[in-house]
Design a protein around this motif. Structure first.
Motif, short mmCIF file in Angstrom:
data_model
loop_
_atom_site.label_atom_id
_atom_site.label_comp_id
_atom_site.label_asym_id
_atom_site.label_seq_id
_atom_site.Cartn_x
_atom_site.Cartn_y
_atom_site.Cartn_z
N PHE A 24 0.83 -1.09 0.07
CA PHE A 24 -0.12 0.01 -0.08
C PHE A 24 0.84 1.28 -0.07
CE2 PHE A 24 -3.25 -2.95 2.09
CZ PHE A 24 -4.25 -2.83 0.83
N TYR A 28 0.67 4.10 -2.39
CA TYR A 28 0.51 5.64 -2.04
C TYR A 28 1.41 6.58 -2.71
CZ TYR A 28 1.36 9.64 0.90
OH TYR A 28 1.53 10.91 1.54
N SER A 31 0.64 7.24 -6.31
CA SER A 31 -0.57 7.85 -6.49
C SER A 31 -0.23 9.34 -6.11
CB SER A 31 -1.78 7.46 -5.37
OG SER A 31 -2.01 6.20 -5.82
N SER A 42 -8.69 12.40 -8.70
CA SER A 42 -8.96 10.96 -8.73
C SER A 42 -7.94 10.41 -8.21
CB SER A 42 -9.16 10.65 -10.09
OG SER A 42 -8.18 10.83 -10.94
N ILE A 45 -7.46 11.35 -4.26
CA ILE A 45 -8.49 10.44 -3.38
C ILE A 45 -7.66 9.23 -3.42
CG2 ILE A 45 -10.72 9.21 -3.38
CD1 ILE A 45 -11.78 11.63 -4.75
N THR A 46 -7.20 8.50 -4.53
CA THR A 46 -6.52 7.36 -4.28
C THR A 46 -5.24 7.36 -3.36
OG1 THR A 46 -7.10 6.93 -6.77
CG2 THR A 46 -5.35 5.51 -5.88
N VAL A 48 -4.99 8.99 -0.75
CA VAL A 48 -5.51 9.25 0.65
C VAL A 48 -5.95 7.85 0.98
CG1 VAL A 48 -7.27 9.96 2.07
CG2 VAL A 48 -5.95 11.87 0.69
N ILE A 49 -6.63 7.14 0.18
CA ILE A 49 -7.03 5.73 0.47
C ILE A 49 -5.51 4.83 0.88
CG2 ILE A 49 -8.01 3.64 -0.32
CD1 ILE A 49 -10.03 5.63 -1.57
N PHE A 50 -4.86 4.84 -0.14
CA PHE A 50 -3.40 4.12 0.06
C PHE A 50 -2.80 4.54 1.36
CE2 PHE A 50 -3.58 2.92 -4.53
CZ PHE A 50 -3.45 1.60 -4.35
N LEU A 52 -4.01 5.71 4.12
CA LEU A 52 -4.89 5.30 5.30
C LEU A 52 -4.59 3.55 5.32
CD1 LEU A 52 -8.18 7.23 5.01
CD2 LEU A 52 -6.28 7.53 6.60
N LEU A 53 -4.60 2.93 4.35
CA LEU A 53 -4.33 1.42 4.30
C LEU A 53 -3.04 1.27 4.70
CD1 LEU A 53 -6.31 0.52 0.97
CD2 LEU A 53 -6.86 -0.07 3.42
N TYR A 56 -2.80 1.72 8.46
CA TYR A 56 -3.65 0.75 9.32
C TYR A 56 -2.65 -0.66 9.35
CZ TYR A 56 -6.80 -2.82 10.43
OH TYR A 56 -7.19 -3.76 11.32
#
Length: 127
Positions: A24, A28, A31, A42, A45-46, A48-50, A52-53, A56
């Protein structure tokens, strides 16, 4: 299941979580590069998702793996992966010298994993 086998299973799961966090992290980094300083929605957003993943899965792995080892491995996976996939997907140049030093990082990550192995830990505890 014995306590030793349970600990080994937990360590194995932690290393899988760490590998996922590294994957991830690569996503990130790529991205963020594609987001053009967060001006492309787009890709932003990708990213930010990566992000957070990766945080985590890294935090889950660090419940079991020492933070110094886990962070070094995570950063190494991210650096090498971003360089390799950046070269392939984003057509970024990799020189022979850069490839050599990326190989040194890979060797370091492998040695860190080996140093965290059950055999070496048990030898260390006996000494």
């Amino acid at each position: 299941m014995s306590a030793i086998n349970e600990r080994n299973t937990d360590r194995g799961r932690a290393w899988i979580m760490l590998l996922l966090a590294g994957a991830f992290e690569i996503g990130y980094a790529l991205s963020v590069g594609s987001s053009k300083a967060f001006t492309v929605l787009s890709w932003s957003i990708t990213a930010v998702i990566f992000f957070l993943l990766t945080l985590y899965f890294l935090s889950v792995a660090l419940r079991t793996i020492d933070v110094g080892i886990g962070y070094a491995v995570w950063a190494g996976i991210g650096a090498v992966g971003a360089a390799a996939f950046g070269s392939i997907l984003l057509h970024q140049t990799l020189t022979a010298v850069q490839v050599f030093w990326l190989a040194v990082i890979i060797a370091g990550v492998v040695w860190l994993k080996l140093a965290d192995s059950v055999t070496l830990r048990s030898e260390k505890s006996r000494a």
